[in-house]
Design an enzyme around this catalytic site. Structure first.
Site, PDB file in Angstrom:
ATOM      1  N   PRO A  25      -0.744   1.926  -3.418  1.00  0.00           N
ATOM      2  CA  PRO A  25      -1.874   2.276  -2.550  1.00  0.00           C
ATOM      3  C   PRO A  25      -3.078   1.359  -2.808  1.00  0.00           C
ATOM      4  CG  PRO A  25      -1.906   3.685  -4.468  1.00  0.00           C
ATOM      5  CD  PRO A  25      -0.791   2.698  -4.684  1.00  0.00           C
ATOM      6  N   LYS A  42       5.272  -4.232  -2.849  1.00  0.00           N
ATOM      7  CA  LYS A  42       4.374  -4.361  -1.689  1.00  0.00           C
ATOM      8  C   LYS A  42       3.058  -3.628  -1.978  1.00  0.00           C
ATOM      9  CE  LYS A  42       3.820  -1.866   1.949  1.00  0.00           C
ATOM     10  NZ  LYS A  42       2.335  -1.908   1.996  1.00  0.00           N
ATOM     11  N   PRO A  43       1.959  -4.389  -2.074  1.00  0.00           N
ATOM     12  CA  PRO A  43       0.663  -3.725  -2.239  1.00  0.00           C
ATOM     13  C   PRO A  43       0.219  -3.103  -0.921  1.00  0.00           C
ATOM     14  CG  PRO A  43       0.385  -6.119  -2.142  1.00  0.00           C
ATOM     15  CD  PRO A  43       1.867  -5.855  -2.057  1.00  0.00           C
ATOM     16  N   ALA A  82       2.499  12.481   2.799  1.00  0.00           N
ATOM     17  CA  ALA A  82       3.155  12.226   4.096  1.00  0.00           C
ATOM     18  C   ALA A  82       4.054  10.996   3.998  1.00  0.00           C
ATOM     19  CB  ALA A  82       2.097  12.033   5.177  1.00  0.00           C
ATOM     20  N   GLU A 129       4.871   9.211  -6.607  1.00  0.00           N
ATOM     21  CA  GLU A 129       3.583   9.641  -7.161  1.00  0.00           C
ATOM     22  C   GLU A 129       2.655   9.843  -5.976  1.00  0.00           C
ATOM     23  OE1 GLU A 129       2.884  10.250 -10.237  1.00  0.00           O
ATOM     24  OE2 GLU A 129       4.735   9.489 -11.092  1.00  0.00           O
ATOM     25  N   CYS A 134      -6.345  10.197  -7.095  1.00  0.00           N
ATOM     26  CA  CYS A 134      -5.433  11.333  -6.901  1.00  0.00           C
ATOM     27  C   CYS A 134      -5.694  12.461  -7.901  1.00  0.00           C
ATOM     28  CB  CYS A 134      -4.000  10.856  -6.997  1.00  0.00           C
ATOM     29  SG  CYS A 134      -3.717   9.896  -8.476  1.00  0.00           S
ATOM     30  N   GLU A 161      -6.318  16.877   0.827  1.00  0.00           N
ATOM     31  CA  GLU A 161      -6.882  15.795   0.019  1.00  0.00           C
ATOM     32  C   GLU A 161      -7.873  15.007   0.870  1.00  0.00           C
ATOM     33  OE1 GLU A 161      -4.104  12.670  -1.081  1.00  0.00           O
ATOM     34  OE2 GLU A 161      -4.940  12.672  -3.096  1.00  0.00           O
TER      35      GLU A 161
HETATM   36  P1  NAD Z   1      -0.427   5.685   2.004  1.00  0.00           P
HETATM   37  O1  NAD Z   1       0.634   6.678   1.784  1.00  0.00           O
HETATM   38  O2  NAD Z   1      -1.022   5.562   3.352  1.00  0.00           O
HETATM   39  O3  NAD Z   1       0.110   4.225   1.649  1.00  0.00           O
HETATM   40  C1  NAD Z   1       0.648   3.930   0.375  1.00  0.00           C
HETATM   41  C2  NAD Z   1       1.547   2.735   0.510  1.00  0.00           C
HETATM   42  O4  NAD Z   1       2.701   3.118   1.269  1.00  0.00           O
HETATM   43  C3  NAD Z   1       0.939   1.551   1.250  1.00  0.00           C
HETATM   44  O5  NAD Z   1       1.342   0.360   0.619  1.00  0.00           O
HETATM   45  C4  NAD Z   1       1.545   1.681   2.645  1.00  0.00           C
HETATM   46  O6  NAD Z   1       1.590   0.455   3.356  1.00  0.00           O
HETATM   47  C5  NAD Z   1       2.928   2.193   2.313  1.00  0.00           C
HETATM   48  N1  NAD Z   1       3.604   2.909   3.400  1.00  0.00           N
HETATM   49  C6  NAD Z   1       3.046   3.757   4.316  1.00  0.00           C
HETATM   50  N2  NAD Z   1       3.998   4.248   5.147  1.00  0.00           N
HETATM   51  C7  NAD Z   1       5.182   3.731   4.723  1.00  0.00           C
HETATM   52  C8  NAD Z   1       6.537   3.897   5.151  1.00  0.00           C
HETATM   53  N3  NAD Z   1       6.859   4.690   6.171  1.00  0.00           N
HETATM   54  N4  NAD Z   1       7.495   3.233   4.476  1.00  0.00           N
HETATM   55  C9  NAD Z   1       7.184   2.456   3.408  1.00  0.00           C
HETATM   56  N5  NAD Z   1       5.927   2.241   2.975  1.00  0.00           N
HETATM   57  C10 NAD Z   1       4.935   2.884   3.621  1.00  0.00           C
HETATM   58  O7  NAD Z   1      -1.510   5.952   0.878  1.00  0.00           O
HETATM   59  P2  NAD Z   1      -2.905   5.227   0.662  1.00  0.00           P
HETATM   60  O8  NAD Z   1      -3.828   5.724   1.706  1.00  0.00           O
HETATM   61  O9  NAD Z   1      -2.701   3.749   0.500  1.00  0.00           O
HETATM   62  O10 NAD Z   1      -3.310   5.782  -0.793  1.00  0.00           O
HETATM   63  C11 NAD Z   1      -3.910   6.994  -0.987  1.00  0.00           C
HETATM   64  C12 NAD Z   1      -2.882   8.030  -1.423  1.00  0.00           C
HETATM   65  O11 NAD Z   1      -2.245   7.635  -2.623  1.00  0.00           O
HETATM   66  C13 NAD Z   1      -3.513   9.365  -1.725  1.00  0.00           C
HETATM   67  O12 NAD Z   1      -2.762  10.404  -1.177  1.00  0.00           O
HETATM   68  C14 NAD Z   1      -3.487   9.432  -3.243  1.00  0.00           C
HETATM   69  O13 NAD Z   1      -3.523  10.723  -3.765  1.00  0.00           O
HETATM   70  C15 NAD Z   1      -2.234   8.731  -3.550  1.00  0.00           C
HETATM   71  N6  NAD Z   1      -2.248   8.262  -4.946  1.00  0.00           N
HETATM   72  C16 NAD Z   1      -1.459   8.921  -5.855  1.00  0.00           C
HETATM   73  C17 NAD Z   1      -1.456   8.526  -7.190  1.00  0.00           C
HETATM   74  C18 NAD Z   1      -0.583   9.219  -8.204  1.00  0.00           C
HETATM   75  O14 NAD Z   1      -0.474   8.703  -9.322  1.00  0.00           O
HETATM   76  N7  NAD Z   1       0.042  10.327  -7.896  1.00  0.00           N
HETATM   77  C19 NAD Z   1      -2.260   7.459  -7.598  1.00  0.00           C
HETATM   78  C20 NAD Z   1      -3.059   6.818  -6.646  1.00  0.00           C
HETATM   79  C21 NAD Z   1      -3.028   7.234  -5.319  1.00  0.00           C
END
Ligand code: NAD
Length: 481
Positions: free
Chosen positions: A151, A176-177, A231, A250, A284, A383
């Site tokens: 993320p 992938k970042p 999601a 995570e 998170c 969240e």
């Molecule tokens: P996000 O779910 O929108 O995206 C995360 C990553 O997933 C991105 O690189 C995105 O491009 C990729 N992605 C999205 N849809 C995808 C799909 N269908 N297939 C494959 N890859 C896909 O999350 P975000 O907005 O980047 O980050 C915030 C979220 O991350 C929050 O919900 C936060 O709580 C969570 N988070 C959790 C932890 C933990 O340790 N549990 C740590 C940091 C952040």
């Protein structure tokens, strides 16, 4: 090189990917370009990782050899810490001095050193005779090519939490970042070559959800590890089912911060605010729901508001800034939407609640304290991922535990009291992967970090996370004698 991909140990032009502008969220100014990798790019990255895995250039190195390379990477990162922290702050808006440089960077270097050491502890050599004439060996082998998706909130830290345990285990990686924050991950990839990581062992493809989807769907990727929203975790699990990949998730959180009636008010208020506004609340494990014993409610609420008003909002490179902007305009609208809907349903704002007027640019949001919220309302259940804290009273221990547990998430929680017996009762009954007693946000390289319930499963950090990337093989040897 931000608009190239790191594949096979070198910078590669995308094959048909689309260009993306990377901005500084504190100013809205363009700072770089990246590329959204195409399916052909993902294919090339996976094949590079696959070749590197099966020819043994990494998996057949001795644990000591792998360890040394990870250790060198930690040293190189430490030496270039200022440069990495500066780019991280430009790309995310987080305070440079108080967060990127002094808190995150040393922890990330420590994470790498931890996994350099863990690489030597693969625990795969046990042997025993469990049936007459048969000797069994148990090997912990690397899973293979792993896809890792991170993320935008802690780009460099999340990249290290993913790739370091996977590399320590002997896997090869396609990482992938997040689309908006690829810069330090790309820098880290280049640094890994300098540290001696063989080509193809770590590949970085930039891009959005579609690029991520291509990694998850790829049949040669044996496991996917995501840090992201719940999601996205659900979507990834569905896609991964088609190729029956191992999944490590995570996900989101909604941490309760539970204050019992003997807690020190000043300490609790200061810590709640620090834990709610860390990284602009885009964490998170951030404290998002404060529950206070009825008898101390007014006192604690007033102290929290007072502390929240001390937060210094500003540009990442200004001295003394304690909180930066949100990551993007879209996210700023999202956070504002949550607060407006809470007000519309009867909640009261004690401080903050708006986009501040003093910034003509950037995606700032005022640190916000909200009361009179319904436990079942969206502001308590979802969240928000912004500097927004709700404060609610509870009558007794049972109610405090029930309120704390009453969300779909289960990542982290804290309880504040001088009575350790009470604290332990809470710790046992709270359904969270981490329960902090009289602290909040403490992360350690040695302590597994991961969720219960819809916060996902599997651990980052600790030896447990390296085990996620290993698979056990049983070899049974029959004796001819
Ligand atoms: P996000 O779910 O929108 O995206 C995360 C990553 O997933 C991105 O690189 C995105 O491009 C990729 N992605 C999205 N849809 C995808 C799909 N269908 N297939 C494959 N890859 C896909 O999350 P975000 O907005 O980047 O980050 C915030 C979220 O991350 C929050 O919900 C936060 O709580 C969570 N988070 C959790 C932890 C933990 O340790 N549990 C740590 C940091 C952040």
């Amino acid at each position: 090189m931000t608009d190239k991909l790191w594949i096979g140990g070198e910078w590669i032009e995308s094959q048909g990917g689309t260009k993306r502008t990377i901005e500084n969220p504190a100013t809205g100014n363009e700072i770089a370009h990246s590329v959204d990798a195409s399916d052909a790019d993902v294919e090339q990255a996976v094949q590079s990782a696959r070749t590197a895995f099966f020819d043994g250039r990494w998996s057949r190195k001795t644990p000591a050899e792998r360890s040394l390379i990870l250790w060198r990477l930690a040293n190189l990162l430490e030496a270039r810490g200022e440069e990495f922290a500066r780019v991280e702050s430009e790309n995310t808006g987080k305070p440079y001095s108080s967060l990127s440089l002094k808190i995150e960077l040393p922890f990330i270097v420590d994470n790498l050193r931890f996994f350099a050491a863990a690489a030597r502890d693969t625990h795969g050599a046990s042997a025993g005779e469990y049936a007459k004439g048969y000797t069994s060996l148990f090997l912990n082998e690397p899973v293979g090519v792993v896809g890792q998706i991170t993320p935008w909130n802690y780009p460099l830290m999340m990249a290290v939490w993913k790739m370091a345990p996977a590399l320590a285990a002997g896997c090869t990686v396609v990482l992938k970042p997040a689309p908006t924050t690829p810069l330090t991950t790309l820098m880290l990839a280049e640094l890994s070559a300098e540290a001696g990581l063989p080509p193809g062992v770590l590949n970085v493809v930039t891009g959005g959800n579609q690029t991520g989807q291509a990694i998850v769907a790829h049949p040669d990727v044996r496991m996917v590890s995501l840090t992201g929203s719940t999601a996205t975790g659900k979507k990834i699990m569905r896609t991964a089912a088609d190729t029956l990949k191992r999944v490590h998730l995570e996900l989101g959180g909604k941490a309760p911060f539970i204050v019992l009636d003997d807690a020190d008010v000043a300490t609790v208020a200061a810590q709640a605010i620090e834990a709610a506004t860390v990284n602009t609340g885009q964490d998170c494990t951030a404290a998002t729901r404060v529950y206070v014993s009825q008898s101390r409610f007014v006192q604690v609420q007033e102290a929290i508001v007072e502390s929240m008003r001390q937060i210094k909002l500003g540009l990442p490179f200004e001295p003394d800034v304690t909180m930066g902007p949100l990551i993007s305009g879209i996210h700023q609208e999202r956070v504002q939407g949550f607060v407006e809907r809470a007000i519309a349903t009867g909640a009261r704002i004690l401080t903050g609640g708006k986009i501040p007027q003093e910034f003509s640019q950037g995606y700032f949001f005022e640190p916000t304290v909200i009361v009179d919220v319904d436990q079942r309302s969206e502001i308590v259940q979802s969240e928000v991922f912004g500097p927004v804290l709700t404060v609610s009273p509870f009558r007794d221990e049972r109610e405090a535990i029930a309120l704390g547990n009453d969300v779909s998430y289960g990542l982290a929680a804290s309880v504040w009291t001088k009575d350790l017996d009470k604290a332990m009762r809470f710790a046992k009954e709270l359904e969270f992967g981490t329960v902090w007693i009289n602290n909040h946000l403490t992360l350690l390289s040695e302590a597994g970090h991961g969720g219960f319930k819809q916060s996902g499963f599997g651990k980052d950090l600790s030896v447990e996370s390296m085990r996620e990337y290993q698979i056990t093989k049983h070899i049974a040897i029959a004796s001819y004698a």
